[in-house]
Design an enzyme around this catalytic site. Structure first.
Site, PDB file in Angstrom:
ATOM      1  N   ASP A   1       0.722  -1.272   0.011  1.00 31.17           N
ATOM      2  CA  ASP A   1       0.027   0.060   0.019  1.00 31.17           C
ATOM      3  C   ASP A   1       0.693   1.362   0.058  1.00 31.17           C
ATOM      4  O   ASP A   1       1.929   1.410   0.797  1.00 31.17           O
ATOM      5  CB  ASP A   1      -0.991   0.047   1.328  1.00 31.17           C
ATOM      6  CG  ASP A   1      -2.035   0.962   1.183  1.00 31.17           C
ATOM      7  OD1 ASP A   1      -1.792   1.906   0.689  1.00 31.17           O
ATOM      8  OD2 ASP A   1      -3.196   0.389   1.356  1.00 31.17           O
TER       9      ASP A   1
ATOM     10  N   ASP B   1     -15.081  -8.508 -10.791  1.00 34.15           N
ATOM     11  CA  ASP B   1     -16.553  -7.940 -10.452  1.00 34.15           C
ATOM     12  C   ASP B   1     -16.637  -6.686 -11.164  1.00 34.15           C
ATOM     13  O   ASP B   1     -17.746  -6.099 -11.231  1.00 34.15           O
ATOM     14  CB  ASP B   1     -16.759  -7.897  -8.904  1.00 34.15           C
ATOM     15  CG  ASP B   1     -18.044  -7.438  -8.519  1.00 34.15           C
ATOM     16  OD1 ASP B   1     -19.124  -7.927  -9.226  1.00 34.15           O
ATOM     17  OD2 ASP B   1     -17.977  -6.507  -7.609  1.00 34.15           O
TER      18      ASP B   1
ATOM     19  N   GLU C   1     -18.607  -0.772 -18.162  1.00 26.45           N
ATOM     20  CA  GLU C   1     -19.625  -1.283 -17.370  1.00 26.45           C
ATOM     21  C   GLU C   1     -21.103  -0.702 -18.086  1.00 26.45           C
ATOM     22  O   GLU C   1     -21.426   0.235 -17.719  1.00 26.45           O
ATOM     23  CB  GLU C   1     -19.697  -1.238 -16.037  1.00 26.45           C
ATOM     24  CG  GLU C   1     -18.422  -2.046 -15.588  1.00 26.45           C
ATOM     25  CD  GLU C   1     -18.180  -1.995 -14.142  1.00 26.45           C
ATOM     26  OE1 GLU C   1     -19.233  -1.199 -13.360  1.00 26.45           O
ATOM     27  OE2 GLU C   1     -17.155  -2.343 -13.395  1.00 26.45           O
TER      28      GLU C   1
ATOM     29  N   HIS D   1     -20.531  -6.097 -11.033  1.00 29.33           N
ATOM     30  CA  HIS D   1     -20.211  -5.127 -10.202  1.00 29.33           C
ATOM     31  C   HIS D   1     -21.120  -5.192  -8.956  1.00 29.33           C
ATOM     32  O   HIS D   1     -22.076  -4.155  -8.604  1.00 29.33           O
ATOM     33  CB  HIS D   1     -20.153  -3.802 -10.690  1.00 29.33           C
ATOM     34  CG  HIS D   1     -19.387  -2.705 -10.000  1.00 29.33           C
ATOM     35  ND1 HIS D   1     -18.784  -1.593 -10.531  1.00 29.33           N
ATOM     36  CD2 HIS D   1     -19.216  -2.587  -8.616  1.00 29.33           C
ATOM     37  CE1 HIS D   1     -18.158  -1.002  -9.668  1.00 29.33           C
ATOM     38  NE2 HIS D   1     -18.316  -1.413  -8.454  1.00 29.33           N
TER      39      HIS D   1
END
Length: 278
Positions: free
Chosen positions: A138, A224, A229, A250
């Site tokens: 991260d 996902d 989209e 999603h």
């Protein structure tokens, strides 16, 4: 609501609450002469021009804590489904083909988490309970969180790519994360890696992923989210039809519990702002 309808109606709104499909761009914000609060019912703010809102003194809020468990559970479910080839074998069985294909266990595998935020951290906790070795990367300082969960932090994205059997992405979509997984990054990964993405579709270069799947570099992908989209480009359509790709539309936060928490958190935050100010 259609974008054109929003443009025509926004002048009458003091508070705007949207989900991921509604684009609140600079033009919408400029026309929102009465707007005081823009609320995203969910996590992520990539469909809202936050800079334009800030410039007009409009408060932008979301509810990133609400869908954490739902998205994390879906992530683990996709991981298991990809490792055991659940969708592929289910379709074959339904079509009359009785074929017992070999899969792999999650136990003992190294899971690389890119983004140890709320969702990434919850995924790590569940994965640890399944007996996985979890490493994470991260850009923020998550040292204390990693210690608490029992996750090993690595110093670079390349380390995650080289060391992981399964990679799970949990980052927002920004200029820095756009196509962060591209041809070069895929080539650094282990042969036979499994990739899971429940963050944003555009953090992976779809064409590069399709190429890696076709070459066998990537054993499976569970997605996902997609760059567009619904998908519209030829390579996206080819990707979602690939036999070693699992794709869902999603649905990370699409649970009864998550939606109730999202509504509660958004209304609570709006109430506090109206009562106490920014």
């Amino acid at each position: 609501m259609r974008y054109e309808d929003l443009l025509n109606m926004i002048k009458d709104f003091d508070i705007l609450i949207v989900r991921s499909k509604t684009k609140v761009d600079r033009e919408v914000i400029e026309r929102g002469i009465r707007l005081k609060i823009i609320a995203r019912a969910g996590s992520g703010l990539d469909n809202i021009d936050v800079n334009a809102a800030n410039a007009k003194g409009i408060i932008v809020i979301n509810a990133p804590e609400a869908p954490v468990n739902s998205v994390a559970e879906l992530t683990i479910g996709l991981m298991i489904a990809a490792a055991r080839r659940v969708v592929e074998l289910s379709l074959k069985t339904k079509n009359g083909v009785w074929h017992k294909a070999m899969g792999v266990e999650l136990y003992g595998k190294t899971l690389g988490i890119i983004g140890l935020g709320r969702i990434g951290g919850r995924v790590a906790e569940i994965a640890k309970a399944l007996g996985m070795n979890v490493i994470a990367y991260d850009i923020a300082d998550v040292t204390e969180k990693a210690k608490r969960i029992g996750v090993q932090l690595v110093s670079s994205l390349d380390d995650i790519l080289r060391e992981s059997d399964i990679i799970s992405l949990h980052v927002p979509l920004t200029k820095e994360t756009y196509h962060m997984i591209d041809y070069r990054e895929l080539e650094l990964m282990k042969n036979g890696v499994i990739i899971v993405n429940t963050s944003r579709g555009a953090v992976i270069n779809t064409r590069a992923l399709l190429d890696a799947l076709n070459r066998g570099k990537v054993a499976a992908a569970a997605l996902d989210v997609l760059e567009h989209e619904p998908p519209r480009e030829p390579w996206e359509l080819e990707l979602i039809r690939h036999p070693r790709v699992i794709v869902t539309p999603h649905i990370g936060s699409q649970t009864k519990e998550a939606q109730e928490r999202i509504a509660y958190e958004i209304l609570k935050k709006i109430g506090l702002i109206l009562k106490e100010g920014a």
